[in-house]
Scaffold this motif. Structure first.
Motif, PDB file in Angstrom:
ATOM      1  N   LYS A 101     -11.210  14.493 -17.073  1.00 49.14           N
ATOM      2  CA  LYS A 101      -9.854  14.408 -16.534  1.00 49.14           C
ATOM      3  C   LYS A 101      -9.729  15.019 -15.139  1.00 49.14           C
ATOM      4  CE  LYS A 101      -7.781  14.746 -21.152  1.00 49.14           C
ATOM      5  NZ  LYS A 101      -6.851  15.512 -22.018  1.00 49.14           N
ATOM      6  N   GLY A 102     -10.774  15.671 -14.663  1.00 45.71           N
ATOM      7  CA  GLY A 102     -10.707  16.358 -13.375  1.00 45.71           C
ATOM      8  C   GLY A 102     -10.333  15.443 -12.232  1.00 45.71           C
ATOM      9  N   ARG A 103      -9.429  15.896 -11.374  1.00 43.91           N
ATOM     10  CA  ARG A 103      -8.935  15.101 -10.243  1.00 43.91           C
ATOM     11  C   ARG A 103      -9.438  15.692  -8.932  1.00 43.91           C
ATOM     12  NH1 ARG A 103      -5.628  16.338 -13.973  1.00 43.91           N
ATOM     13  NH2 ARG A 103      -4.802  18.172 -12.896  1.00 43.91           N
ATOM     14  N   GLU A 104      -9.241  14.937  -7.854  1.00 43.96           N
ATOM     15  CA  GLU A 104      -9.593  15.405  -6.503  1.00 43.96           C
ATOM     16  C   GLU A 104     -11.019  15.950  -6.470  1.00 43.96           C
ATOM     17  OE1 GLU A 104      -6.479  18.284  -6.185  1.00 43.96           O
ATOM     18  OE2 GLU A 104      -5.020  16.857  -5.383  1.00 43.96           O
ATOM     19  N   ARG A 105     -11.913  15.112  -6.898  1.00 41.54           N
ATOM     20  CA  ARG A 105     -13.305  15.539  -7.050  1.00 41.54           C
ATOM     21  C   ARG A 105     -14.003  15.635  -5.705  1.00 41.54           C
ATOM     22  NH1 ARG A 105     -16.193  13.901 -12.537  1.00 41.54           N
ATOM     23  NH2 ARG A 105     -14.487  14.396 -13.968  1.00 41.54           N
ATOM     24  N   SER A 106     -14.759  16.703  -5.540  1.00 39.19           N
ATOM     25  CA  SER A 106     -15.572  16.915  -4.345  1.00 39.19           C
ATOM     26  C   SER A 106     -17.022  17.095  -4.784  1.00 39.19           C
ATOM     27  CB  SER A 106     -15.093  18.156  -3.599  1.00 39.19           C
ATOM     28  OG  SER A 106     -15.964  18.474  -2.532  1.00 39.19           O
ATOM     29  N   ILE A 107     -17.926  16.314  -4.204  1.00 44.77           N
ATOM     30  CA  ILE A 107     -19.336  16.366  -4.574  1.00 44.77           C
ATOM     31  C   ILE A 107     -20.059  17.325  -3.633  1.00 44.77           C
ATOM     32  CG2 ILE A 107     -21.444  15.055  -4.978  1.00 44.77           C
ATOM     33  CD1 ILE A 107     -19.091  14.320  -6.797  1.00 44.77           C
ATOM     34  N   GLY A 108     -20.770  18.278  -4.198  1.00 51.68           N
ATOM     35  CA  GLY A 108     -21.466  19.283  -3.399  1.00 51.68           C
ATOM     36  C   GLY A 108     -22.973  19.167  -3.501  1.00 51.68           C
ATOM     37  N   ILE A 109     -23.664  20.239  -3.169  1.00 51.46           N
ATOM     38  CA  ILE A 109     -25.125  20.259  -3.221  1.00 51.46           C
ATOM     39  C   ILE A 109     -25.580  20.295  -4.672  1.00 51.46           C
ATOM     40  CG2 ILE A 109     -25.295  21.361  -0.976  1.00 51.46           C
ATOM     41  CD1 ILE A 109     -25.797  24.024  -2.385  1.00 51.46           C
ATOM     42  N   SER A 110     -26.876  20.212  -4.893  1.00 51.22           N
ATOM     43  CA  SER A 110     -27.399  20.208  -6.254  1.00 51.22           C
ATOM     44  C   SER A 110     -27.374  21.612  -6.840  1.00 51.22           C
ATOM     45  CB  SER A 110     -28.830  19.667  -6.270  1.00 51.22           C
ATOM     46  OG  SER A 110     -29.710  20.601  -5.665  1.00 51.22           O
ATOM     47  N   ASP A 111     -27.473  21.671  -8.162  1.00 45.46           N
ATOM     48  CA  ASP A 111     -27.485  22.968  -8.836  1.00 45.46           C
ATOM     49  C   ASP A 111     -28.666  23.829  -8.390  1.00 45.46           C
ATOM     50  OD1 ASP A 111     -29.419  21.383 -10.089  1.00 45.46           O
ATOM     51  OD2 ASP A 111     -28.494  21.489 -12.074  1.00 45.46           O
ATOM     52  N   ILE A 112     -29.833  23.219  -8.231  1.00 44.95           N
ATOM     53  CA  ILE A 112     -30.996  24.003  -7.847  1.00 44.95           C
ATOM     54  C   ILE A 112     -30.893  24.466  -6.390  1.00 44.95           C
ATOM     55  CG2 ILE A 112     -32.441  22.019  -7.171  1.00 44.95           C
ATOM     56  CD1 ILE A 112     -34.801  23.504  -8.462  1.00 44.95           C
ATOM     57  N   ALA A 113     -30.288  23.628  -5.517  1.00 47.77           N
ATOM     58  CA  ALA A 113     -30.088  24.042  -4.125  1.00 47.77           C
ATOM     59  C   ALA A 113     -29.112  25.216  -4.044  1.00 47.77           C
ATOM     60  CB  ALA A 113     -29.584  22.870  -3.297  1.00 47.77           C
ATOM     61  N   ALA A 114     -28.089  25.202  -4.887  1.00 48.12           N
ATOM     62  CA  ALA A 114     -27.136  26.312  -4.911  1.00 48.12           C
ATOM     63  C   ALA A 114     -27.814  27.602  -5.328  1.00 48.12           C
ATOM     64  CB  ALA A 114     -25.985  25.983  -5.852  1.00 48.12           C
ATOM     65  N   LEU A 115     -28.674  27.529  -6.318  1.00 47.45           N
ATOM     66  CA  LEU A 115     -29.372  28.732  -6.781  1.00 47.45           C
ATOM     67  C   LEU A 115     -30.353  29.229  -5.726  1.00 47.45           C
ATOM     68  CD1 LEU A 115     -29.746  30.735  -9.048  1.00 47.45           C
ATOM     69  CD2 LEU A 115     -31.363  29.154 -10.137  1.00 47.45           C
TER      70      LEU A 115
END
Length: 611
Positions: free
Chosen positions: A558-572
């Motif tokens: 149901k999430g709205r106004e979705r923003s796609i970011g970097i990958s999980d491994i890149a964040a870590l």
């Protein structure tokens, strides 16, 4: 004519005396007129070596297979690795003149870098060398899309993903056959791969035929990306299997085997050959299956078990097996088939531990055990694996950051929670998505595959991170109301999937009470000490798998106004970059559990489930 010593030989004497009598009384032509020996009677035994959820683990995974120690306790045995698995499978097959080698899916995907960097081509080639006959496709076979999966079967070097194929050698494809009875092309209504197969053994009156049905779980639709969902659909498992049994029988199948990438879990003392308190998705399927199916080889849950399902449902007397994960076990199965009545008259199975080489875990040295035999690595497979390990070394060993101490993946009573490692990952994901407005980030503990190790100087390598998060999932930041966030958190504790308490970022605290009805077990949520307002909007970050309803967290869809970011491994990786001060994972307990004694799945825990 014959030495007296030979005549007295306990094994040869009677045969020699008979031959001597014949030659003394007449020409050898008399031998031709002797009556033929009686025809063989009794059942024909078909041996089956079964595996599941190999996940491209070319090297020993530094994971212990658990089994009873014979003294009322449990011991861990270092197990797995392609070269060791090759020998173990061969040893099972050598016990039977007639045999099959089958896999219940996820041969590839979520693989260590030695296989993943090369699009899991080496995982396929290892199985070619092991002599696999059939693989029922699992959800991870679809990780790189349908065209790439078709290439895995047929071979070739067409570039169908963002990664280069055939980096080390030409890829000839799988010599074994993929089976996918319930995976249907939306374009033409046909199965993506054949759904069934027949294999015959013996000749004449001793000939028997085995029919196989292979498929993945219907829930694969929630575990794959939108391009796969648009290309194929995944149909009901029991309906599909039942519709195929009559056809296989009509085509001459004396025995029918269902090979399915869905499974269960057991409780009690870990026992790879036990079946105490079986639960999980496989049960709803078994309770609806045609009883003409003789054997169900399962997977997906990464559990090991051997079950006489008649103890759960007398009307469904199936033999059910699963061989754990990462090649730690191979299931030795035998079906005795009466060639006169064309039916299975006996069936038996046990899981064989693929005991490999010792390793050092976070807390101790895991040595070999005398409880089960050591397995010698197959030299051909070992040499093949070594080529890909060497080719991946620079990528695997690249330093990416610093960590004060290694962090163990939550197991045992903490299974289904993220622990300190989950805290670290969630904090990293919040930091990576603050620019998108995120105030809370949560990750699913079932997606945390391994413990996060460090080098002696506290360095963390890319290989270390990849073992923890091998999915390369994009981070999705979305807007949910407080009421929608509570709905999502209630799905941690519902009856749709195994209990899984999301690991969330610092400042977000949940209070749960399992004694309350399903749908009303999250009794408190605060952010930085302030209660979550049901009417207020919040920006929440989760990985793309959870964002699309994975692990039954459908409220996030149901999430709205979705923003796609970097990958999980890149964040870590970004979170671990600073060396001063060195990162340390928070010890904060972010879920206040009012009734921990009511937890239902704090049992034997696999190293990762369903993701």
């Amino acid at each position: 004519m014959f030495p007296a010593s030979l005549l007295r030989h306990p094994l040869l004497g009677s045969a020699v005396l008979t031959l001597a009598a014949c030659t003394a009384n007449g020409p050898r032509a008399d031998l031709a007129s002797a009556p033929p020996p009686p025809a063989a009677v009794g059942p024909v035994t078909i041996g089956i070596a079964a595996i599941n959820d190999f996940h491209g683990n070319l090297e020993p995974p530094k994971q212990a297979a658990l089994l009873p120690d014979g003294k009322g306790g449990v011991t861990g045995v270092p197990a797995g690795g392609a070269a060791y698995l090759a020998t173990a499978v061969r040893q099972v097959r050598d016990r039977y003149p007639h045999h099959l080698t089958i896999s219940a899916g996820d041969l590839m995907g979520s693989s260590p870098l030695a296989s993943a960097l090369f699009l899991d081509e080496p995982a396929v080639e290892v199985m070619n060398r092991i002599g696999l006959d059939f693989n029922a496709v699992g959800n991870h076979e679809f990780d790189h899309g349908v065209p790439e999966l078709l290439r895995k079967q047929s071979g070739g070097c067409a570039k169908l993903t963002d990664r280069e194929p055939c980096q080390i050698e030409p890829f000839k494809g799988a010599k074994f056959r993929f089976l996918a009875a319930n995976t249907i092309n939306r374009a033409d209504g046909r199965t993506l791969f054949p759904g069934t197969a027949l294999r015959s053994f013996g000749t004449g009156s001793r000939k028997v035929t085995v029919g196989l049905i292979g498929m993945t779980l219907q829930g694969t639709t929630d575990l794959v990306n939108s391009k796969v969902q648009a290309t194929v659909e995944f149909r009901d498992e029991a309906d599909t299997a039942n519709a195929l049994v009559a056809r296989l029988k009509a085509e001459g199948a004396d025995a029918v085997i269902l090979v399915i990438h869905e499974g269960g879990r057991t409780s009690g003392t870990p026992d790879p050959n036990g079946c105490e308190a079986l639960s999980g998705g496989i049960r709803r399927i078994l309770d609806r299956l045609d009883t003409r199916i003789d054997l169900v080889v399962s997977g997906h849950t990464h559990w090991s078990y051997v079950c006489d399902y008649a103890t759960y449902n007398q009307e469904k007397p199936f033999l059910l097996t699963s061989a754990g994960v990462w090649g730690e076990y191979v299931t030795d199965i035998a079906l005795d088939i009466d060639p006169a009545t064309h039916r299975v008259v006996a069936r038996r199975a046990h899981n064989v531990v693929v005991q490999s080489e010792p390793y050092i875990s976070l807390s101790r040295q895991v040595n070999n055990s005398t409880i089960v035999p050591l397995v010698a690595p197959d030299p051909e497979v070992a040499a093949y694996v070594a080529r890909y390990v060497a080719a991946s070394t620079a990528y695997v060993k690249r330093p990416v950051g610093w960590l004060a101490e290694p962090l163990e993946k939550s197991e045992g009573n903490a299974w289904g929670t993220g622990g300190r490692l989950g805290n670290l990952i969630a904090d990293a994901q919040l930091e990576a998505t603050r620019a998108a407005g995120a105030v809370i980030a949560c990750t699913n503990p079932f997606g945390i595959r391994r413990s996060l190790l460090t080098q002696p100087n506290h360095t963390v390598t890319f290989g270390d991170l990849y073992l923890v998060q091998p999915f390369n999932s994009e981070l999705v930041t979305m807007t949910l109301t407080g009421a929608e966030l509570k709905e999502a958190m209630e799905q941690q504790l519902d009856d749709k999937a195994p209990e899984q308490l999301l690991a969330c970022s610092a400042g977000f605290i949940q209070t749960i009470d399992r004694s309350r009805p399903i749908g009303d077990r999250v009794v408190g949520m605060t952010l930085d000490g302030v209660a979550i307002d049901p009417a207020k909007s919040y920006r929440i970050t989760v990985n793309s798998f959870v964002a699309n309803g994975g692990d039954s967290f459908m409220a996030f869809v149901k999430g709205r106004e979705r923003s796609i970011g970097i990958s999980d491994i890149a964040a870590l990786e970004a979170y671990l970059k600073p060396a001063d001060p060195m990162r340390n994972a928070s010890r904060e307990v972010r879920v206040k559990d009012l009734r921990p004694e009511l937890k239902t799945n704090n049992l034997k825990a696999p190293p990762g489930i369903t993701y």
